[in-house]
Design an enzyme around this catalytic site. Sequence first.
Site, short mmCIF file in Angstrom:
data_model
loop_
_atom_site.label_atom_id
_atom_site.label_comp_id
_atom_site.label_asym_id
_atom_site.label_seq_id
_atom_site.Cartn_x
_atom_site.Cartn_y
_atom_site.Cartn_z
N CYS A 2 -5.80 -17.38 -3.71
CA CYS A 2 -5.41 -17.98 -5.04
C CYS A 2 -5.33 -17.48 -6.15
CB CYS A 2 -6.82 -19.12 -5.35
SG CYS A 2 -6.89 -20.11 -3.82
N ARG A 27 0.36 -13.14 -4.48
CA ARG A 27 -1.07 -13.31 -3.82
C ARG A 27 -1.04 -14.35 -2.96
NH1 ARG A 27 -5.24 -11.44 -7.00
NH2 ARG A 27 -6.85 -13.00 -6.47
N TRP A 75 -3.95 -21.24 -2.32
CA TRP A 75 -3.84 -20.55 -0.85
C TRP A 75 -4.73 -21.52 -0.30
CZ3 TRP A 75 -5.92 -17.34 3.17
CH2 TRP A 75 -5.01 -16.91 4.03
N ASN A 101 -10.99 -19.77 -7.58
CA ASN A 101 -10.53 -18.72 -6.32
C ASN A 101 -11.95 -18.47 -5.66
OD1 ASN A 101 -9.07 -16.93 -4.90
ND2 ASN A 101 -9.30 -15.25 -6.17
N GLY A 102 -11.67 -18.51 -4.46
CA GLY A 102 -12.97 -17.95 -3.64
C GLY A 102 -13.38 -19.45 -2.95
N GLU A 481 0.02 1.19 12.29
CA GLU A 481 0.65 0.90 11.06
C GLU A 481 2.12 0.50 11.02
OE1 GLU A 481 -0.64 -0.54 8.36
OE2 GLU A 481 1.22 -0.31 6.92
N LYS A 485 3.45 -3.46 10.19
CA LYS A 485 4.65 -3.42 9.37
C LYS A 485 5.72 -4.41 9.93
CE LYS A 485 3.53 -2.70 5.95
NZ LYS A 485 2.12 -2.50 6.22
N GLU A 488 4.57 -8.09 10.52
CA GLU A 488 4.18 -9.04 9.48
C GLU A 488 5.32 -9.35 8.52
OE1 GLU A 488 1.37 -7.55 6.51
OE2 GLU A 488 2.01 -5.47 6.71
N HIS A 504 -1.73 2.68 32.83
CA HIS A 504 -2.92 1.97 33.41
C HIS A 504 -2.77 0.32 33.14
CE1 HIS A 504 -5.21 5.51 33.72
NE2 HIS A 504 -4.83 5.92 32.31
N LYS A 603 -1.52 -11.46 -0.22
CA LYS A 603 -1.84 -10.16 -0.53
C LYS A 603 -3.19 -9.61 -0.41
CE LYS A 603 -0.43 -5.98 -2.00
NZ LYS A 603 0.03 -5.21 -1.02
C1 AGP Z 1 -1.07 -5.05 5.22
O1 AGP Z 1 0.39 -4.77 5.11
C2 AGP Z 1 -1.49 -6.32 5.02
N1 AGP Z 1 -0.92 -7.02 3.78
C3 AGP Z 1 -2.84 -6.28 5.14
O2 AGP Z 1 -3.20 -5.84 6.53
C4 AGP Z 1 -3.87 -5.60 4.34
O3 AGP Z 1 -3.71 -4.27 4.74
C5 AGP Z 1 -5.30 -6.09 4.49
O4 AGP Z 1 -5.59 -7.44 4.21
C6 AGP Z 1 -6.41 -5.15 3.77
O5 AGP Z 1 -5.90 -5.34 2.32
P1 AGP Z 1 -6.78 -4.37 1.47
O6 AGP Z 1 -6.40 -3.12 1.52
O7 AGP Z 1 -6.37 -5.23 -0.17
O8 AGP Z 1 -8.32 -4.72 1.77
#
Ligand code: AGP
Length: 608
Positions: A2, A27, A75, A101-102, A481, A485, A488, A504, A603
Site C-alpha cells: 500500500c 509499490r 495492495w 499501510n501495514g 537471480e 528475473k 517475475e 542426480h 515493490k
Molecule cells: C526482486 O526483483 C523482487 N522484486 C523481490 O524478490 C525483492 O528483491 C524482494 O522482495 C526483497 O525486497 P527488498 O530488497 O526491498 O527487501
Amino acid sequence: MCGIVGFTGTQQAAPVLLTGLKRLEYRGYDSAGIAVQHEGKILTEKCSGYLENLNRITDNGKNVPGFCGIGHTRWATHGAPTVTNAHPHVSNDGHFAVVHNGIIENYALLRAELMEKGFVFHSETDTEVVVHLLDLYYTGSLKQAVMKTVARLEGSYALGVVCDEHPGELIAVKSASPLILGVGAGENFFASDVTALIGHTRTVIYLEDGEFASLTPEKITVYDCGGRELQKPLSRVMWNTEAAEKGGYEHFMLKEIMEQPRALKATIEPRVKNGEIVLEGFQLSDEELQGINQIVITACGSAYHAGYVGRYIMEELCRIPVRAELASELRYSNPIINEHTLVIVISQSGETADTIAALKECKARGARTLAIVNVVGSTVAKLADSVLYTWAGPEIAVATTKGYTTQIAILDLLAVYMGHRLGRVEEGRYAALVEGICALPERCQRAIDLNTQAAALAEAFHDKPSLFYIGRNLDYAVCMEASLKLKEISYIHSEAYAAGELKHGTIALIDEEQLVVALACHRPLFEKLISNVKEVKARGAQVLAVAQESERRIFAEADQVLLVPECDALLLPIPEIIPLQLFAYYVAKFNGCDIDKPKNLAKSVTVE
Ligand code: AGP
C-alpha cells in the site's frame, strides 16, 4: 504494498493527492481512494483497479473540493480489492477517515469488541477497526483520540487521519511501516516514500516507529508515543523528479538496467580513498572483528540472491564461516546466533516484513547487525547497529536490477575490507581487488555494450515454456537471480540449478524442448561446466551460454553465447548478471508483459 499520501495547504487537495498516489503506483496496488475535508464534512471517492478509474470519477480530482485530505493505493491483504475494502475508511458518523499501510495483527478482537459496542463494519479489512476506535475515543482532542487508538493496535501501521472537526489538520502515525513527512511553504505533506514528495518538496522529516505528527498548512508538530513534543531534524532528499522518472526509456526496468554503471559509481567511489576502502557506516574495533566467528547474511528474493553471491566472496576472503539464509526461514528456525555472529541484512526497500522480523530475531540473540539498504531512513536501516547505504537512487521497477548489483558491490567492499583487516588478504591481493572493485562501473558498462544481441536472443527463445539456469560456485549464485528475473517479469517458469546436481534426477526433464542457460564465467570450474553442457546437449537441449569474452572455447560448445567482460573471478557476478537482466527484459517485452508492474507482485513486501 500500500501507498499513503496526505496534503494540507491552500491549493485544492484532491489533484495533489492523486498525483502523489500516481508516484506510488510502483509499490503495487489493486484499489485506491481519497478523502478530503470540505465545509465541515469529509468527501470520499474510492475505486477498485487502477488510479485511472479514480481520475475518471473525480475528473482528475477537480470535482472534489477542499484543501486538506488523504489518499491511498491498496495492495489487498485482508479482503478482496473491492471499492468497499478500498481506503480511506470512514467512521459510522462520518467524522473520521483513515488510510493505512501495514497489518493490524489484533484486528479480529478489536472488531468483535467494537461491534459489541454498536459500531457497524462495512469492509473485510483490518484497517476499519482504526477509524471506529478513533470515533470511540474522541472527546474533542484529536491528539488524545489518536494516542488511545494507537495504544490498542498491535502489528505494523503507517496511518493517515483526517477529522471533519479539525479543518486543515492531518495526523500521521508511524509504526513499522514507512512514512515520511514533506515540509513545504504554507503546505505540508506525508507519504509512504519520497517519490510522492519530491515533486513538491525535498525537505523531509523521517518519523521513527512510535512517533506521530500533526500537520497543518503552517506547522508540523511531532510527538513521541507519550504525546511529548519532539524536535526533529529536517533532511534533504537529493533525488530529483527526473531521477524518479523513466528518462526516456520505455520501462523503468530498462532505465535502471542502463543506469547501473552510474549507480555502482555512487555506491563505490565514496568508499575508496587513496586506494583504501573506507566504510564509515561499519565501525568494528579490531577486537570486535577478531571476535566474529560466523557471518549470517539474510534477506528475501533478489536481496537474498545478492547475499548468496556475497557468501562465496566473504568466506573466500575472510576465512570465517558464512551462510546465506532466507529471512522468512531464519526468523522461525531458532538459529544459533549470538554476540560472536555478524548478521548482514540486505534490503533495497528496507521495509520487507520478513527481513525486518529476521533482523529483530538476530538482534534479540545478541548478534551485531549490519544493514545494506537503498532507502535512507527505512526500517531496516534504523533497526540495524550499522548501515551501509547502496545510494542507487530510487528503484521504481518492481523487478530489481541496480538494487541487486549495488548490494553485491557493498558486499565486495565489505569482504575485501574485512579480509584485509583480519590479515587474511595480503597487500598485493588487496590492492588488486580494490582496483577491480573501482573498475566495476566500467565493466558493467562494457557488459551492456557487449550484449546488443540480447534482444535478438530473447526473441528467438521468448516462447520457451521453461528454462534451466545452470552454473557452479559464483555462477550458480548468479543463476538464482537470472532465473527470478525471467520468472517475475515474463511469467515463464525457470529454475536455477547447481550444474553438478543435474545428473542426480533433474536431467530427466531435459529434452529438445528445453533451453538451458549455462553460466560458464567461473574459470576454475569451466571444464566441469562444459561437461554439463555436453550432457544436456546430448539430450537435445538448446544451450545459451554466458562466458567471459576471452573464452572462445565456448563457441564450439553452445548454440548461442552472451558475453561478459573480463574481471577478477570474485567480482564477476556484477557484470555477469547484466546480459541476463537484458535477456529477461526482452523476453518479457516480446511476450507483451507489464514489465514494471508484474501481476501479483509489489515493490516492497511489507507484510508476511
Ligand atoms: C526482486 O526483483 C523482487 N522484486 C523481490 O524478490 C525483492 O528483491 C524482494 O522482495 C526483497 O525486497 P527488498 O530488497 O526491498 O527487501
